[in-house]
Design a protein around this motif. Structure first.
Motif, PDB file in Angstrom:
ATOM      1  N   MET A   1       0.831  -1.211   0.000  1.00 57.72           N
ATOM      2  CA  MET A   1       0.000   0.000   0.000  1.00 57.72           C
ATOM      3  C   MET A   1       0.866   1.262   0.000  1.00 57.72           C
ATOM      4  SD  MET A   1      -3.052  -1.060  -0.238  1.00 57.72           S
ATOM      5  CE  MET A   1      -4.209   0.159   0.309  1.00 57.72           C
ATOM      6  N   TYR A   2       1.929   1.246   0.809  1.00 57.42           N
ATOM      7  CA  TYR A   2       2.828   2.406   0.840  1.00 57.42           C
ATOM      8  C   TYR A   2       3.497   2.623  -0.517  1.00 57.42           C
ATOM      9  CZ  TYR A   2       2.510   3.055   5.915  1.00 57.42           C
ATOM     10  OH  TYR A   2       2.076   3.310   7.193  1.00 57.42           O
ATOM     11  N   LYS A   3       3.877   1.536  -1.181  1.00 57.69           N
ATOM     12  CA  LYS A   3       4.492   1.655  -2.509  1.00 57.69           C
ATOM     13  C   LYS A   3       3.508   2.274  -3.491  1.00 57.69           C
ATOM     14  CE  LYS A   3       7.828  -2.100  -2.278  1.00 57.69           C
ATOM     15  NZ  LYS A   3       8.174  -3.459  -2.716  1.00 57.69           N
ATOM     16  N   GLN A   4       2.254   1.810  -3.444  1.00 60.11           N
ATOM     17  CA  GLN A   4       1.236   2.365  -4.333  1.00 60.11           C
ATOM     18  C   GLN A   4       1.030   3.848  -4.059  1.00 60.11           C
ATOM     19  OE1 GLN A   4      -2.309   0.037  -3.833  1.00 60.11           O
ATOM     20  NE2 GLN A   4      -1.518  -1.696  -4.989  1.00 60.11           N
ATOM     21  N   GLY A   5       1.159   4.225  -2.793  1.00 61.11           N
ATOM     22  CA  GLY A   5       0.987   5.622  -2.407  1.00 61.11           C
ATOM     23  C   GLY A   5       2.232   6.461  -2.633  1.00 61.11           C
ATOM     24  N   GLY A   6       3.302   5.833  -3.063  1.00 59.15           N
ATOM     25  CA  GLY A   6       4.523   6.572  -3.372  1.00 59.15           C
ATOM     26  C   GLY A   6       5.408   6.846  -2.164  1.00 59.15           C
ATOM     27  N   ASN A   7       5.218   6.129  -1.070  1.00 59.18           N
ATOM     28  CA  ASN A   7       6.029   6.352   0.117  1.00 59.18           C
ATOM     29  C   ASN A   7       6.969   5.160   0.307  1.00 59.18           C
ATOM     30  OD1 ASN A   7       7.099   6.967   2.610  1.00 59.18           O
ATOM     31  ND2 ASN A   7       5.150   7.685   3.457  1.00 59.18           N
ATOM     32  N   GLN A   8       8.070   5.169  -0.430  1.00 61.57           N
ATOM     33  CA  GLN A   8       9.012   4.058  -0.432  1.00 61.57           C
ATOM     34  C   GLN A   8       9.688   3.894   0.927  1.00 61.57           C
ATOM     35  OE1 GLN A   8       9.279   1.862  -2.961  1.00 61.57           O
ATOM     36  NE2 GLN A   8      10.577   0.662  -1.607  1.00 61.57           N
ATOM     37  N   GLU A   9       9.903   4.978   1.638  1.00 61.72           N
ATOM     38  CA  GLU A   9      10.579   4.920   2.938  1.00 61.72           C
ATOM     39  C   GLU A   9       9.771   4.074   3.940  1.00 61.72           C
ATOM     40  OE1 GLU A   9      11.747   8.178   6.238  1.00 61.72           O
ATOM     41  OE2 GLU A   9      12.341   8.655   4.183  1.00 61.72           O
TER      42      GLU A   9
END
Length: 149
Positions: free
Chosen positions: A68-76
């Motif tokens: 979900m974080y990857k989809q949202g653009g939050n790689q960290e």
């Protein structure tokens, strides 16, 4: 036995100054306590197989959060979730490969005589009983569906 190992690893992580590992392991300990209380096993404790199931569920949740974080653009944050997942997976038994799961599915199909999608539940049940926590249920279901379609 796993619970004592977890307790010891928390102490080791704290002494080593590994705050990420210590925090992750403390979260696991809290989750185990919640499960014990919910199931009325606070005094008797959980079996290792029950602990494996809790850990597998926690690892799966970390993977879903990372996705979900990857989809949202939050790689960290995705990387942080994957780090926690790796810590949790160290406690899980080695996962079976897709080829090994496929062999178990073939054996279950032969044993049950399943020939179509209606026999999928029996096949999955047998494979899960044999593999235990060493196989991911979603992989079992996907492969069984492919073989029975």
């Amino acid at each position: 036995m796993l619970e004592q190992q977890l307790e010891q690893d928390i102490k080791t992580a704290l002494l080593a100054g590994d705050s990420v590992k210590a925090t992750t392991l403390r979260g696991l300990k809290a989750t185990l306590l919640n499960v014990k209380v919910a199931e009325g096993k606070r005094d008797s404790g959980l079996t290792d197989e029950e602990v494996f199931k809790v850990f597998a569920k926690q690892a799966k949740q970390r993977q879903e959060s990372a996705d979900m974080y990857k989809q949202g653009g939050n790689q960290e944050k995705a990387d942080a979730e994957l780090t926690e997942k790796a810590i949790i997976e160290a406690y899980l038994p080695t996962q079976l490969s897709e080829d090994e799961i496929a062999k178990l599915i073939d054996e279950a199909i032969a044993a049950t005589g399943a020939s179509g999608p209606q026999g999928m539940g029996q096949v999955i049940g047998q494979v899960k009983a044999k593999a235990g926590s060493a196989a991911d249920g979603s992989i079992i279901a996907r492969l069984a569906k492919e073989k029975l379609a």
